[in-house]
Write a protein that holds these residues in place. Sequence first.
Motif, PDB file in Angstrom:
ATOM      1  N   ALA A  25       0.830  -1.198   0.000  1.00 46.41           N
ATOM      2  CA  ALA A  25       0.000   0.000   0.000  1.00 46.41           C
ATOM      3  C   ALA A  25       0.868   1.252   0.000  1.00 46.41           C
ATOM      4  O   ALA A  25       1.582   1.524   0.960  1.00 46.41           O
ATOM      5  CB  ALA A  25      -0.926  -0.003   1.205  1.00 46.41           C
ATOM      6  N   VAL A  28      -0.436   5.937   1.737  1.00 48.21           N
ATOM      7  CA  VAL A  28      -1.306   5.769   2.897  1.00 48.21           C
ATOM      8  C   VAL A  28      -1.258   7.073   3.680  1.00 48.21           C
ATOM      9  O   VAL A  28      -0.184   7.633   3.913  1.00 48.21           O
ATOM     10  CB  VAL A  28      -0.834   4.591   3.778  1.00 48.21           C
ATOM     11  CG1 VAL A  28      -1.676   4.484   5.040  1.00 48.21           C
ATOM     12  CG2 VAL A  28      -0.865   3.291   2.985  1.00 48.21           C
ATOM     13  N   LEU A  48      -6.357   4.804   2.473  1.00 49.17           N
ATOM     14  CA  LEU A  48      -5.633   4.392   1.272  1.00 49.17           C
ATOM     15  C   LEU A  48      -6.469   4.930   0.125  1.00 49.17           C
ATOM     16  O   LEU A  48      -7.559   4.418  -0.144  1.00 49.17           O
ATOM     17  CB  LEU A  48      -5.485   2.882   1.189  1.00 49.17           C
ATOM     18  CG  LEU A  48      -4.771   2.353  -0.041  1.00 49.17           C
ATOM     19  CD1 LEU A  48      -3.357   2.930  -0.150  1.00 49.17           C
ATOM     20  CD2 LEU A  48      -4.708   0.835  -0.020  1.00 49.17           C
TER      21      LEU A  48
END
Length: 107
Positions: A25, A28, A48
């Motif tokens: 990810a 973020v 996210l």
Amino acid sequence: MATIGIFTQTQTGFTGEITTLTIQAKKVAIVAVEERTAEAAPTHRIYLGKAEIGAGWAKRSSEGRDYLSVKIDDPSLPAALYARLFAEDDGKTHSLIWTRSNARRQD
């Protein structure tokens, strides 16, 4: 313990990335909550993109070190992920540290 994320402080919270074997990810955002609805309510929300993926609570360790206790959850995860966001010695970098726990943490 494992470092699963690196963040930098922004005007509204933190920005960075989380990387594990199953999570990649980037971008973020951990954003401070302006008005909490209750004493136990999160002090931060984790995003996210536009999706909210978790929450954080401002804490202080027994050594007097400030940190965020975070909970990240997503339907693709088998269980919620609990971690702590600590400032590094340089004061600019913050590391998201995960430790496996058999029981639910009581921060």
